[in-house]
Design a protein around this motif. Structure first.
Motif: not given
Length: 99
Positions: A34-50
């Motif tokens: 539910k939240n990955y898209g929003d987090i990446k849209a607001r922080n496009p250069t932040l690595p979010v690893l799953i």
């Protein structure tokens, strides 16, 4: 959730670890869905690893400057509580920068 836009200011990387099928990891899986898209849209250069691994306890890791890392266990937390833990980690990154 204005803090989400500032997540990458204090945090260098976010990692979610959870099991693909365990009930204990279900809230963490749903939070990411539910939240990955929003987090990446607001922080496009932040690595979010799953990271998925069979039988692993759900965890949230944040890496800060100089390789400092903090971990929060997500077992038994709701999606709202996971969001709160992510906010705490984000704010901790800001306080580490001010030291």
């Amino acid at each position: 959730m204005a803090w989400r836009g500032n997540l990458s200011r204090g945090v260098k990387e976010i990692r979610f670890l959870f099991c693909q099928s365990s009930p204990a990891s279900a809230p963490a899986r749903e939070f990411v869905k539910k939240n990955y898209g929003d987090i990446k849209a607001r922080n496009p250069t932040l690595p979010v690893l799953i990271r998925e691994c069979s039988g692993v306890e759900p965890q949230l890791w944040a890496r800060y400057d100089l390789g400092v890392e903090r971990c929060v266990r997500l077992d038994g937390l709701t999606e709202a509580q996971i969001d709160s833990k992510l906010e705490e980690l984000a704010k901790a990154g800001g306080s580490l920068k001010s030291k």
